[in-house]
Design an enzyme around this catalytic site. Sequence first.
Site, PDB file in Angstrom:
ATOM      1  N   LYS A  11      34.030  57.913  35.138  1.00 13.96           N
ATOM      2  CA  LYS A  11      33.917  57.357  35.969  1.00 13.96           C
ATOM      3  C   LYS A  11      34.401  55.889  35.938  1.00 13.96           C
ATOM      4  O   LYS A  11      34.930  55.898  34.853  1.00 13.96           O
ATOM      5  CB  LYS A  11      32.045  56.901  36.799  1.00 13.96           C
ATOM      6  CG  LYS A  11      31.218  56.016  34.982  1.00 13.96           C
ATOM      7  CD  LYS A  11      32.140  54.215  34.521  1.00 13.96           C
ATOM      8  CE  LYS A  11      31.630  53.524  33.512  1.00 13.96           C
ATOM      9  NZ  LYS A  11      32.723  52.497  34.113  1.00 13.96           N
ATOM     10  N   ASP A 139      24.791  53.468  32.316  1.00 15.89           N
ATOM     11  CA  ASP A 139      25.759  54.354  33.384  1.00 15.89           C
ATOM     12  C   ASP A 139      25.385  55.322  33.863  1.00 15.89           C
ATOM     13  O   ASP A 139      25.550  56.619  34.584  1.00 15.89           O
ATOM     14  CB  ASP A 139      27.004  53.781  33.122  1.00 15.89           C
ATOM     15  CG  ASP A 139      27.443  53.055  32.964  1.00 15.89           C
ATOM     16  OD1 ASP A 139      27.350  52.010  33.475  1.00 15.89           O
ATOM     17  OD2 ASP A 139      28.674  52.759  32.151  1.00 15.89           O
TER      18      ASP A 139
HETATM   19  O1  C5P Z   1      23.134  50.382  28.666  1.00 16.92           O
HETATM   20  P1  C5P Z   1      24.097  50.845  27.397  1.00 16.92           P
HETATM   21  O2  C5P Z   1      23.424  50.860  26.132  1.00 16.92           O
HETATM   22  O3  C5P Z   1      24.845  51.336  28.188  1.00 16.92           O
HETATM   23  O4  C5P Z   1      24.863  48.584  27.149  1.00 16.92           O
HETATM   24  C1  C5P Z   1      25.089  49.540  25.953  1.00 16.92           C
HETATM   25  C2  C5P Z   1      24.892  47.463  26.003  1.00 16.92           C
HETATM   26  O5  C5P Z   1      26.042  47.024  27.356  1.00 16.92           O
HETATM   27  C3  C5P Z   1      23.843  46.104  25.627  1.00 16.92           C
HETATM   28  O6  C5P Z   1      23.146  46.641  24.406  1.00 16.92           O
HETATM   29  C4  C5P Z   1      24.173  44.829  26.510  1.00 16.92           C
HETATM   30  O7  C5P Z   1      25.100  44.544  25.251  1.00 16.92           O
HETATM   31  C5  C5P Z   1      25.060  46.125  27.523  1.00 16.92           C
HETATM   32  N1  C5P Z   1      25.294  45.922  29.272  1.00 16.92           N
HETATM   33  C6  C5P Z   1      24.393  44.382  29.390  1.00 16.92           C
HETATM   34  N2  C5P Z   1      23.878  44.208  30.389  1.00 16.92           N
HETATM   35  C7  C5P Z   1      24.077  45.683  31.300  1.00 16.92           C
HETATM   36  C8  C5P Z   1      25.010  46.987  30.922  1.00 16.92           C
HETATM   37  C9  C5P Z   1      25.162  46.975  29.264  1.00 16.92           C
HETATM   38  O8  C5P Z   1      24.181  43.565  29.279  1.00 16.92           O
HETATM   39  N3  C5P Z   1      23.599  45.816  32.856  1.00 16.92           N
END
Ligand code: C5P
Length: 292
Positions: A11, A139
Amino acid sequence: MNERIEKAYAKLNLSLDILGLLPGGYHELCSVMQSVSLCDRLTIRSDKGSGSISVSTDKAYLPGGEKNLAGRAARLFLRHAGITDADIDIHIEKSIPVGAGLGGGSSDAAAVLRGLNAMFGAPFPLSVLEQLGAQIGSDVPYCVQGGTVLAGGRGEIMQQLRPMPHCGVLLCKPAFSASTAELFALADKRTISGRPDTNGLLSAIEKGDLTGICQRVFNVFEEVMVRGRDEVLRIKELMYDCGALGASMSGTGPTVFGLFGDIEGAERAETELKKHWADCAACVPMEKICIN
Ligand code: C5P
């Protein structure tokens, strides 16, 4: 034994803006997301068994089993579907660079949700697969279906848009990787001055106006990032020198994408960029995957 091949598409964030903080430390995003044809290839096998899950990849440094997002997705699916008498074996051939801002791990997890749903008689509609995906990563809900999407909230509030017009896409990843959590933490410490023109981008997509889209690709993390920023800017510059109509970083980076009038344009630019950066791939936009 039942076997299925699933492709997991990379993506891009055509635009990426941070609107604020959400409860739980996540950030509220506003992003136009686009899937592209560069993909990982998953072989998913299910056999009679007692609920074991194994995951292997062709990259020795990636975790296996349930430490891999694909394994977590399989466990979540089995639990939610109440399936206790199957063993799942997943092998992933990686083509999407890791730690690149291209959602490779999230897309693998989403492909497992799609694949297992198909293999077990489609017990869940798209909305449930997306909800399961949200438990794995921000994502993942998007990656279940992909296509051209306006994403909000943590990434789980989605609106399908008119498919992106045909064009060529060149991806170029510098030799370092980025930590998503670190980049979001950096964003908290800075005042962001430049913002994407999301409404203008949405209107260009609605009109099928490739030039208008290309003029509005924008990612706030280019301003936020410290390490590697100059390299990202050099890649963008070279993309434009090679005929890109637009170029921006994807996600929290460091991959830069360039948009070209056609795939041939992207391939010509690839030849030039490869002289400096080995990790380049020319590809095309993908439309959403139909589920159920
Ligand atoms: O959701 P995911 O595990 O992919 O996100 C990784 C990190 O990115 C999270 O621990 C967070 O610190 C940050 N994040 C965020 N806000 C989002 C997506 C991700 O702060 N909308």
